[in-house]
Design a protein around this motif. Structure first.
Motif, PDB file in Angstrom:
ATOM      1  N   PRO A   1       0.817  -1.217   0.000  1.00 38.22           N
ATOM      2  CA  PRO A   1       0.000   0.000   0.000  1.00 38.22           C
ATOM      3  C   PRO A   1       0.854   1.272   0.000  1.00 38.22           C
ATOM      4  O   PRO A   1       2.014   1.276   0.417  1.00 38.22           O
ATOM      5  CB  PRO A   1      -0.800  -0.112   1.311  1.00 38.22           C
ATOM      6  CG  PRO A   1      -0.777  -1.559   1.660  1.00 38.22           C
ATOM      7  CD  PRO A   1       0.549  -2.068   1.177  1.00 38.22           C
ATOM      8  N   HIS A   2       0.249   2.352  -0.447  1.00 35.15           N
ATOM      9  CA  HIS A   2       0.834   3.686  -0.354  1.00 35.15           C
ATOM     10  C   HIS A   2       0.781   4.147   1.111  1.00 35.15           C
ATOM     11  O   HIS A   2      -0.182   3.827   1.817  1.00 35.15           O
ATOM     12  CB  HIS A   2       0.030   4.645  -1.238  1.00 35.15           C
ATOM     13  CG  HIS A   2       0.559   6.025  -1.288  1.00 35.15           C
ATOM     14  ND1 HIS A   2       1.644   6.395  -2.054  1.00 35.15           N
ATOM     15  CD2 HIS A   2       0.164   7.152  -0.627  1.00 35.15           C
ATOM     16  CE1 HIS A   2       1.887   7.673  -1.884  1.00 35.15           C
ATOM     17  NE2 HIS A   2       0.995   8.158  -1.020  1.00 35.15           N
TER      18      HIS A   2
ATOM     19  N   VAL B   1      -2.778  -2.775  -3.487  1.00 35.56           N
ATOM     20  CA  VAL B   1      -4.040  -3.518  -3.485  1.00 35.56           C
ATOM     21  C   VAL B   1      -4.836  -3.326  -2.188  1.00 35.56           C
ATOM     22  O   VAL B   1      -5.935  -3.862  -2.052  1.00 35.56           O
ATOM     23  CB  VAL B   1      -3.792  -5.019  -3.738  1.00 35.56           C
ATOM     24  CG1 VAL B   1      -3.268  -5.227  -5.151  1.00 35.56           C
ATOM     25  CG2 VAL B   1      -2.820  -5.596  -2.721  1.00 35.56           C
ATOM     26  N   LEU B   2      -4.279  -2.569  -1.256  1.00 33.66           N
ATOM     27  CA  LEU B   2      -5.005  -2.190  -0.047  1.00 33.66           C
ATOM     28  C   LEU B   2      -4.891  -0.679   0.125  1.00 33.66           C
ATOM     29  O   LEU B   2      -3.840  -0.090  -0.160  1.00 33.66           O
ATOM     30  CB  LEU B   2      -4.427  -2.891   1.187  1.00 33.66           C
ATOM     31  CG  LEU B   2      -4.545  -4.416   1.254  1.00 33.66           C
ATOM     32  CD1 LEU B   2      -3.806  -4.942   2.484  1.00 33.66           C
ATOM     33  CD2 LEU B   2      -5.992  -4.863   1.292  1.00 33.66           C
ATOM     34  N   LYS B   3      -5.941  -0.073   0.621  1.00 33.30           N
ATOM     35  CA  LYS B   3      -5.963   1.372   0.830  1.00 33.30           C
ATOM     36  C   LYS B   3      -6.095   1.679   2.321  1.00 33.30           C
ATOM     37  O   LYS B   3      -6.997   1.179   2.995  1.00 33.30           O
ATOM     38  CB  LYS B   3      -7.135   2.004   0.066  1.00 33.30           C
ATOM     39  CG  LYS B   3      -7.226   3.511   0.208  1.00 33.30           C
ATOM     40  CD  LYS B   3      -8.427   4.057  -0.547  1.00 33.30           C
ATOM     41  CE  LYS B   3      -8.550   5.565  -0.368  1.00 33.30           C
ATOM     42  NZ  LYS B   3      -9.739   6.104  -1.075  1.00 33.30           N
ATOM     43  N   PHE B   4      -5.188   2.503   2.818  1.00 33.47           N
ATOM     44  CA  PHE B   4      -5.169   2.887   4.229  1.00 33.47           C
ATOM     45  C   PHE B   4      -6.328   3.818   4.562  1.00 33.47           C
ATOM     46  O   PHE B   4      -6.580   4.792   3.862  1.00 33.47           O
ATOM     47  CB  PHE B   4      -3.841   3.587   4.536  1.00 33.47           C
ATOM     48  CG  PHE B   4      -3.779   4.247   5.887  1.00 33.47           C
ATOM     49  CD1 PHE B   4      -3.546   3.497   7.023  1.00 33.47           C
ATOM     50  CD2 PHE B   4      -3.952   5.619   6.021  1.00 33.47           C
ATOM     51  CE1 PHE B   4      -3.481   4.098   8.265  1.00 33.47           C
ATOM     52  CE2 PHE B   4      -3.886   6.226   7.256  1.00 33.47           C
ATOM     53  CZ  PHE B   4      -3.652   5.461   8.386  1.00 33.47           C
TER      54      PHE B   4
ATOM     55  N   ASP C   1      -8.192  -5.683  10.988  1.00 29.98           N
ATOM     56  CA  ASP C   1      -8.137  -7.116  10.692  1.00 29.98           C
ATOM     57  C   ASP C   1      -6.834  -7.678  11.236  1.00 29.98           C
ATOM     58  O   ASP C   1      -5.751  -7.340  10.757  1.00 29.98           O
ATOM     59  CB  ASP C   1      -8.222  -7.362   9.182  1.00 29.98           C
ATOM     60  CG  ASP C   1      -9.537  -6.873   8.610  1.00 29.98           C
ATOM     61  OD1 ASP C   1     -10.538  -7.591   8.751  1.00 29.98           O
ATOM     62  OD2 ASP C   1      -9.548  -5.776   8.024  1.00 29.98           O
ATOM     63  N   LEU C   2      -6.944  -8.542  12.234  1.00 35.57           N
ATOM     64  CA  LEU C   2      -5.763  -9.101  12.882  1.00 35.57           C
ATOM     65  C   LEU C   2      -5.574 -10.548  12.463  1.00 35.57           C
ATOM     66  O   LEU C   2      -6.506 -11.353  12.532  1.00 35.57           O
ATOM     67  CB  LEU C   2      -5.912  -9.027  14.413  1.00 35.57           C
ATOM     68  CG  LEU C   2      -6.087  -7.612  14.995  1.00 35.57           C
ATOM     69  CD1 LEU C   2      -6.311  -7.695  16.500  1.00 35.57           C
ATOM     70  CD2 LEU C   2      -4.873  -6.746  14.689  1.00 35.57           C
ATOM     71  N   SER C   3      -4.365 -10.880  12.024  1.00 35.28           N
ATOM     72  CA  SER C   3      -4.067 -12.253  11.624  1.00 35.28           C
ATOM     73  C   SER C   3      -3.596 -13.090  12.810  1.00 35.28           C
ATOM     74  O   SER C   3      -3.493 -14.313  12.707  1.00 35.28           O
ATOM     75  CB  SER C   3      -2.985 -12.264  10.538  1.00 35.28           C
ATOM     76  OG  SER C   3      -1.791 -11.661  11.010  1.00 35.28           O
TER      77      SER C   3
ATOM     78  N   MET D   1      -7.406  -1.464   6.426  1.00 36.20           N
ATOM     79  CA  MET D   1      -6.893  -1.522   5.059  1.00 36.20           C
ATOM     80  C   MET D   1      -7.993  -2.092   4.169  1.00 36.20           C
ATOM     81  O   MET D   1      -8.382  -3.250   4.307  1.00 36.20           O
ATOM     82  CB  MET D   1      -5.637  -2.384   4.976  1.00 36.20           C
ATOM     83  CG  MET D   1      -4.492  -1.904   5.860  1.00 36.20           C
ATOM     84  SD  MET D   1      -3.945  -0.209   5.528  1.00 36.20           S
ATOM     85  CE  MET D   1      -3.256  -0.388   3.885  1.00 36.20           C
ATOM     86  N   ALA D   2      -8.525  -1.248   3.300  1.00 37.57           N
ATOM     87  CA  ALA D   2      -9.636  -1.646   2.432  1.00 37.57           C
ATOM     88  C   ALA D   2      -9.098  -2.179   1.111  1.00 37.57           C
ATOM     89  O   ALA D   2      -8.212  -1.567   0.500  1.00 37.57           O
ATOM     90  CB  ALA D   2     -10.544  -0.447   2.173  1.00 37.57           C
ATOM     91  N   PRO D   3      -9.595  -3.320   0.643  1.00 37.71           N
ATOM     92  CA  PRO D   3      -9.120  -3.878  -0.633  1.00 37.71           C
ATOM     93  C   PRO D   3      -9.415  -2.949  -1.811  1.00 37.71           C
ATOM     94  O   PRO D   3     -10.474  -2.328  -1.877  1.00 37.71           O
ATOM     95  CB  PRO D   3      -9.903  -5.189  -0.764  1.00 37.71           C
ATOM     96  CG  PRO D   3     -10.373  -5.510   0.610  1.00 37.71           C
ATOM     97  CD  PRO D   3     -10.587  -4.192   1.294  1.00 37.71           C
TER      98      PRO D   3
END
Length: 248
Positions: A8-9, A31-34, A130-132, A154-156
Motif C-alpha cells: 500500500p501507499h 491492493v489495499l488502501k489505508f 483485521d488481525l491475523s 486496510m480496504a481492498p
C-alpha cells in the motif's frame, strides 16, 4: 521487464525507490488502501507501554497524539520500519523487535524481565481492524493487561492499474512482491477480477513470510519464495535469487 510491488501507499513509494536504486524497473499496484480510524481514549485507563505491529497504526493515531499524552510511554515496535514511524511521530523510548508478532511478544516479555515494564502492567496495543494473530491474547497469557485500540483499516482495492494488466498480458512483469497475507489475498482477487490471474501466478511470487506465501500456494502459484527474515532487504535478496533461477 518490471517488478510489481503490491504494497500500500505510501510505503510502496519507498520500496520502489529502493528497487530502482538496485537497477529494477517497477510497477505499483497498491491492493489495499489505508483508512484511519479515530482513537477513542478510555478515560479511566492509564497505560504503562504501547505495542505496535504496523507503521500504519502510528499513522492512524498521529493526528491525535498531541492530545493523548502517549508519546512519553515506552513503545515496542514489530520492526525497524514501524519503529521509524513511531520516532517520527514523537516517541522517544522505542524498542525494536525482530520483524514479526512472535518476536514482538517475546520482546515485550523480555521488557518485563529487564524491568522496562512492570509485571502485570497495562499495555495499549495499537492495531489494524483485521488481525491475523491474537497478539493481545498472547500477551494476556503472559500476565499483561492488554487494551486493543483499532487505529486503521486496510480496504481492498478491487482493480489493478491498466499498465499492470497490460504488463501481465505482454509478459512484461518478472516477479511480484508481497508484504502481508491480506494484501496477497487482495492481489489475487483483483487479478481474478481483471482476468489476469493465470499470468499473474505464472511468475515468481516473493513473500515477506511463510504466512504470506501460504496464500499464494493455495491459489496455485508454483514459484513462491519466502524471505529468510521478515524484512525488506531479505525480500530483495529473495527476489534476486528468484530471477537468477529463472535465467539459469
Amino acid at each position: 521487464m518490471s517488478i510489481l510491488v503490491t504494497r500500500p501507499h505510501p510505503d510502496n513509494e519507498a520500496t520502489a525507490e529502493n528497487l530502482r536504486a538496485r537497477g529494477y524497473a517497477v510497477l505499483l499496484a497498491p491492493v489495499l488502501k489505508f483508512e484511519p480510524v479515530a482513537f477513542h481514549a478510555e478515560r479511566e485507563t492509564s497505560y504503562d507501554g504501547i505495542v505496535v505491529t504496523s507503521a500504519n497504526a502510528i499513522r492512524g493515531i498521529a493526528p491525535q497524539l498531541p492530545d493523548l499524552g502517549l508519546a512519553h510511554l515506552p513503545l515496542f515496535a514489530v520492526g525497524e520500519h514501524t519503529a521509524a514511524a513511531a520516532r517520527d511521530a514523537g516517541f522517544a523510548d522505542v524498542t525494536v523487535a525482530g520483524g514479526d508478532a512472535a518476536a514482538l511478544r517475546d520482546k515485550v516479555v523480555q521488557g518485563a524481565r529487564d524491568k522496562v515494564l512492570k509485571k502485570n502492567c497495562t499495555l495499549l496495543y495499537l492495531a489494524g481492524a483485521d488481525l491475523s494473530r491474537d497478539l493481545g491474547g498472547e500477551l494476556g497469557a503472559e500476565g499483561f493487561n492488554v487494551v486493543t485500540q483499532t487505529t486503521y483499516r486496510m480496504a481492498p482495492v478491487k482493480v489493478l492499474p491498466r499498465e499492470v494488466c497490460d504488463g501481465f498480458a505482454a509478459h512484461g512483469i518478472e516477479a511480484v512482491l508481497h508484504y502481508s497475507r491480506r494484501s496477497a489475498r487482495a492481489f489475487l482477487d483483483a487479478a481474478r477480477e481483471e482476468g489476469v490471474e493465470i499470468s499473474a501466478l505464472a511468475i515468481p511470487q516473493c513473500c515477506l513470510s511463510e504466512t504470506v506465501a501460504g496464500v499464494l500456494r493455495e491459489a496455485g502459484a508454483s514459484q513462491v519464495l519466502v524471505a529468510a527474515t521478515p524484512d525488506e532487504n531479505a525480500l530483495f535478496d529473495t527476489l534476486e535469487r528468484a530471477l537468477r533461477t529463472r535465467l539459469a
